[in-house]
Scaffold this active site. Structure first.
Site, PDB file in Angstrom:
ATOM      1  CG  ASP A  13      -1.913  -1.163   1.183  1.00 11.05           C
ATOM      2  OD1 ASP A  13      -2.270  -1.604   0.086  1.00 11.05           O
ATOM      3  OD2 ASP A  13      -2.288  -1.647   2.277  1.00 11.05           O
ATOM      4  CE  LYS A  16       2.544  -2.529  -4.228  1.00  7.55           C
ATOM      5  NZ  LYS A  16       2.127  -2.126  -2.862  1.00  7.55           N
ATOM      6  N   GLY A  40      -4.475  -4.435  -3.868  1.00 11.82           N
ATOM      7  CA  GLY A  40      -5.463  -3.399  -4.157  1.00 11.82           C
ATOM      8  C   GLY A  40      -4.691  -2.156  -4.526  1.00 11.82           C
ATOM      9  CG  HIS A  41      -1.932  -2.125  -6.973  1.00  7.57           C
ATOM     10  ND1 HIS A  41      -1.022  -2.695  -7.831  1.00  7.57           N
ATOM     11  CD2 HIS A  41      -1.681  -2.666  -5.754  1.00  7.57           C
ATOM     12  CE1 HIS A  41      -0.263  -3.544  -7.151  1.00  7.57           C
ATOM     13  NE2 HIS A  41      -0.643  -3.541  -5.893  1.00  7.57           N
ATOM     14  CD  GLN A 219       0.737  -8.893  -2.457  1.00  8.93           C
ATOM     15  OE1 GLN A 219       1.377  -9.511  -3.288  1.00  8.93           O
ATOM     16  NE2 GLN A 219      -0.521  -8.570  -2.654  1.00  8.93           N
ATOM     17  NE  ARG A 298      -7.405  -6.666   6.553  1.00 10.29           N
ATOM     18  CZ  ARG A 298      -6.439  -7.573   6.508  1.00 10.29           C
ATOM     19  NH1 ARG A 298      -6.138  -8.282   7.578  1.00 10.29           N
ATOM     20  NH2 ARG A 298      -5.755  -7.765   5.399  1.00 10.29           N
TER      21      ARG A 298
HETATM   22  P1  GDP Z   1      -0.647   0.283  -3.558  1.00 12.48           P
HETATM   23  O1  GDP Z   1      -1.301  -0.970  -3.103  1.00 12.48           O
HETATM   24  O2  GDP Z   1       0.811   0.324  -3.239  1.00 12.48           O
HETATM   25  O3  GDP Z   1      -0.936   0.607  -5.004  1.00 12.48           O
HETATM   26  O4  GDP Z   1      -1.310   1.453  -2.690  1.00 12.48           O
HETATM   27  P2  GDP Z   1      -2.888   1.641  -2.407  1.00 12.48           P
HETATM   28  O5  GDP Z   1      -3.537   2.106  -3.645  1.00 12.48           O
HETATM   29  O6  GDP Z   1      -3.448   0.439  -1.741  1.00 12.48           O
HETATM   30  O7  GDP Z   1      -2.850   2.761  -1.296  1.00 12.48           O
HETATM   31  C1  GDP Z   1      -2.323   4.023  -1.538  1.00 12.48           C
HETATM   32  C2  GDP Z   1      -3.459   5.079  -1.365  1.00 12.48           C
HETATM   33  O8  GDP Z   1      -2.896   6.373  -1.283  1.00 12.48           O
HETATM   34  C3  GDP Z   1      -4.423   5.133  -2.541  1.00 12.48           C
HETATM   35  O9  GDP Z   1      -5.695   5.445  -2.074  1.00 12.48           O
HETATM   36  C4  GDP Z   1      -3.868   6.259  -3.413  1.00 12.48           C
HETATM   37  O10 GDP Z   1      -4.860   6.884  -4.192  1.00 12.48           O
HETATM   38  C5  GDP Z   1      -3.348   7.187  -2.349  1.00 12.48           C
HETATM   39  N1  GDP Z   1      -2.171   7.995  -2.744  1.00 12.48           N
HETATM   40  C6  GDP Z   1      -1.129   7.638  -3.529  1.00 12.48           C
HETATM   41  N2  GDP Z   1      -0.192   8.605  -3.527  1.00 12.48           N
HETATM   42  C7  GDP Z   1      -0.663   9.592  -2.732  1.00 12.48           C
HETATM   43  C8  GDP Z   1      -0.128  10.846  -2.302  1.00 12.48           C
HETATM   44  O11 GDP Z   1       0.971  11.248  -2.646  1.00 12.48           O
HETATM   45  N3  GDP Z   1      -0.887  11.572  -1.435  1.00 12.48           N
HETATM   46  C9  GDP Z   1      -2.110  11.161  -1.002  1.00 12.48           C
HETATM   47  N4  GDP Z   1      -2.766  11.937  -0.157  1.00 12.48           N
HETATM   48  N5  GDP Z   1      -2.647   9.994  -1.401  1.00 12.48           N
HETATM   49  C10 GDP Z   1      -1.911   9.205  -2.229  1.00 12.48           C
HETATM   50  P1  IMO Z   2      -0.890  -4.236  -2.204  1.00 14.99           P
HETATM   51  O1  IMO Z   2      -0.431  -4.800  -3.525  1.00 14.99           O
HETATM   52  C1  IMO Z   2      -0.949  -4.551   2.144  1.00 14.99           C
HETATM   53  C2  IMO Z   2      -0.994  -8.603   3.801  1.00 14.99           C
HETATM   54  C3  IMO Z   2      -2.234  -9.083   4.533  1.00 14.99           C
HETATM   55  C4  IMO Z   2      -1.592 -10.037   5.547  1.00 14.99           C
HETATM   56  C5  IMO Z   2      -0.466 -10.666   4.748  1.00 14.99           C
HETATM   57  C6  IMO Z   2      -0.808 -12.029   4.154  1.00 14.99           C
HETATM   58  O2  IMO Z   2      -2.175  -3.494  -2.286  1.00 14.99           O
HETATM   59  O3  IMO Z   2       0.212  -3.451  -1.576  1.00 14.99           O
HETATM   60  P2  IMO Z   2      -2.313 -12.762   2.091  1.00 14.99           P
HETATM   61  O4  IMO Z   2      -3.773 -12.550   1.817  1.00 14.99           O
HETATM   62  O5  IMO Z   2      -1.421 -12.205   1.042  1.00 14.99           O
HETATM   63  O6  IMO Z   2      -1.983 -14.196   2.405  1.00 14.99           O
HETATM   64  O7  IMO Z   2      -2.054 -11.948   3.456  1.00 14.99           O
HETATM   65  O8  IMO Z   2      -0.164  -9.759   3.700  1.00 14.99           O
HETATM   66  N1  IMO Z   2      -1.229  -8.111   2.426  1.00 14.99           N
HETATM   67  C7  IMO Z   2      -1.169  -6.819   2.075  1.00 14.99           C
HETATM   68  N2  IMO Z   2      -0.974  -5.717   2.824  1.00 14.99           N
HETATM   69  N3  IMO Z   2      -1.062  -4.452   0.807  1.00 14.99           N
HETATM   70  C8  IMO Z   2      -1.233  -5.550   0.039  1.00 14.99           C
HETATM   71  O9  IMO Z   2      -1.222  -5.522  -1.304  1.00 14.99           O
HETATM   72  C9  IMO Z   2      -1.332  -6.810   0.676  1.00 14.99           C
HETATM   73  N4  IMO Z   2      -1.519  -8.071   0.237  1.00 14.99           N
HETATM   74  C10 IMO Z   2      -1.433  -8.855   1.311  1.00 14.99           C
HETATM   75  O10 IMO Z   2      -2.895  -8.013   5.162  1.00 14.99           O
HETATM   76  O11 IMO Z   2      -1.012  -9.308   6.596  1.00 14.99           O
HETATM   77 MG    MG Z   3      -2.855  -1.607  -1.865  1.00 13.96          MG
END
Ligand code: GDP
Ligand code: IMO
Ligand code: MG
Length: 429
Positions: A13, A16, A40-41, A219, A298
């Site tokens: 998270d 990426k 979840g991206h 991840q 979560r």
């Molecule tokens: P990923 O799994 O690594 O792709 O990250 P996620 O999408 O799960 O979580 C990152 C969250 O932060 C998302 O809701 C993005 O839209 C948001 N986001 C990304 N870069 C920025 C930033 O520079 N500032 C803010 N406020 N939000 C951001």
């Molecule tokens: P992105 O790509 C954050 C965490 C779960 C748990 C552990 C194992 O959005 O960054 P799993 O279901 O993979 O067996 O769970 O890994 N986890 C993540 N945490 N971002 C993710 O993906 C994750 N994918 C799995 O919360 O702790």
């Molecule tokens: Mg994510």
């Protein structure tokens, strides 16, 4: 003609999806190499917000080819649902190709994931319950079912039957309808069959003709099965080496690795978190950063940026540079903390310990930086940032030992400040 790997430098998270989408403006193809729908991206384009789970964060550009490598585990009905939802929003998904060698996540994997989590009780991992661990376990155990098996209904049914028998004890009383399961998988396969092929060969031919290829990690480094905080990890290889194994491209073809880190840190699920902030400051990080999971909703556990972890991520991924996201979330803090080392029993640790018993005991050693107390979300160039935010990034760079190339101050594409162009990176650092 670079091949760039985008890797999470923390526990996932990190942003990426946003960074991959930003870099994809100059890419010909984006490839996912591991994980499954546990990812979840979030990608924001104008007023539209897309939550991608299996589809690479390149799909929102009309011309980009998107590929799922052999290292990804695919929940086919979930993938078809994701594709249909994107199509409904006007996104053309016909440029998605799937590796014939990718393994399937089947309904029993998700059921087993949940049952095992329940059985672990207070020692649960906090998985996403998407069946990731059980699917990779079957792969390693040579019991997995691959996309190519679905080309031959009888082969697929035989392999499914072998799994039914092998898992009979574990699944007894859970009312799985195996016939319906087989029909559902074959139906979902029909939807994507024309897009299934040898993805490694396709990437190789793109690179041969000078295309820019992005490898999008899911991840993060500390969720890696080998290099993460085992056993509180996922079951795949998010670190940069996984991009080779998970696509069929050798290491000498990769030009650069970009590590994505938040300007602070979060973790979802259980496991050690040395810089966790279980106080008002942590709550403010969650509120300002909207730190709730894209996949499970979560609350993410908040904490401060840990440069002990960052240095470890630099080593295990051979990071060429960093993208620092969510700097804007730190805008109104009186102080911003950087963890520079760990301390345990009077001893200082500058490198990340593999031993979970030691990790349990260490305390973070912080260096506090004065907060900048103003809004950075409108910055569109590095020079727009307040001096104190620049100082924070300078110190982060010194402690990490690699340059910061991108700074993100908002979820949208234009809220990205470029200090260097990652596409200009060349092999070796
Ligand atoms: P990923 O799994 O690594 O792709 O990250 P996620 O999408 O799960 O979580 C990152 C969250 O932060 C998302 O809701 C993005 O839209 C948001 N986001 C990304 N870069 C920025 C930033 O520079 N500032 C803010 N406020 N939000 C951001
Ligand atoms: P992105 O790509 C954050 C965490 C779960 C748990 C552990 C194992 O959005 O960054 P799993 O279901 O993979 O067996 O769970 O890994 N986890 C993540 N945490 N971002 C993710 O993906 C994750 N994918 C799995 O919360 O702790
Ligand atoms: Mg994510």
């Amino acid at each position: 003609m670079p091949a760039i790997v985008v890797v999470g430098a923390q526990w996932g998270d990190e942003g990426k999806g946003k960074i991959t989408d930003y870099l994809a403006a100059k890419a010909h193809a984006v490839v996912r190499y591991q994980g499954g729908s546990n990812a979840g991206h979030t990608v924001v384009v104008g007023d539209d917000r897309y939550k991608l789970h299996l589809v690479p964060s390149g799909v929102l550009y009309a011309s980009i080819e998107c590929l799922l490598g052999n290292g990804v585990v695919i929940d086919l009905p979930e993938l078809v649902k994701e594709l249909r939802e994107l199509e409904k929003r006007g996104v053309n998904t016909s440029r998605l190709l799937l590796s014939e060698s990718a393994h399937l996540i089947l309904p029993y994997h998700k059921l087993i994931d949940g049952l095992e989590e329940e059985a672990r009780g207070s020692a649960s991992i906090g998985t996403t319950r998407r069946g990731i661990g059980p699917a990779y376990r079957d792969k390693v155990n040579r019991a997995g079912i691959r996309l190519c098996d679905l080309r031959h209904a009888s082969v697929f049914r035989d392999r499914l039957d072998a799994n039914r028998k092998e898992k009979a004890g574990m699944l007894a009383g859970h009312g799985l309808d195996w016939e319906q399961m087989a029909a559902q998988q074959l139906e979902a396969f029909a939807h994507v069959e024309k897009q299934v092929r040898d993805v490694g060969e396709r990437i190789e031919s793109l690179l041969d003709r000078g295309a820019n290829v992005l490898f999008e990690g899911a991840q993060g480094t500390f969720l890696d099965i080998d290099h993460g905080t085992y056993p509180y990890v996922t079951s795949s290889t998010p670190t940069a080496g996984g991009a080779c194994i998970g696509t069929g491209i050798g290491p000498c073809r990769m030009d650069a690795v970009l590590g994505v880190t938040k300007a602070y840190c979060t973790r979802v699920g259980m496991g050690p978190f040395t810089t966790e902030a279980m106080d008002d400051e942590g709550d403010r990080l969650v509120d300002r950063g909207a730190e709730f999971g894209t996949t499970t909703g979560r609350r993410r556990r908040p904490g401060w940026l840990d440069t002990v972890m960052l240095r470890y991520a630099v080593r295990v991924n051979s990071l060429s540079g960093l993208a620092v996201t969510k700097l804007d979330v730190l805008d109104h803090f009186e102080r911003v903390r950087l963890c520079t080392a760990y301390e345990a029993g009077g001893q200082m640790h500058k490198s990340f310990p593999a031993d979970p018993e030691l990790l349990k005991c260490v305390k973070p050693v912080y260096e506090d930086v004065e907060g900048w107390n103003c809004d950075t979300s409108g910055a569109r160039a590095f020079s727009d940032l307040p001096q104190k935010a620049k100082d924070f990034l300078k110190r982060l760079t010194e402690l990490a030992g690699v340059p910061v190339l991108l700074v993100s101050v908002g979820a949208s594409r234009d809220a990205t400040l470029e200090l260097g162009d990652p596409w200009e990176l060349r092999r070796g650092r």
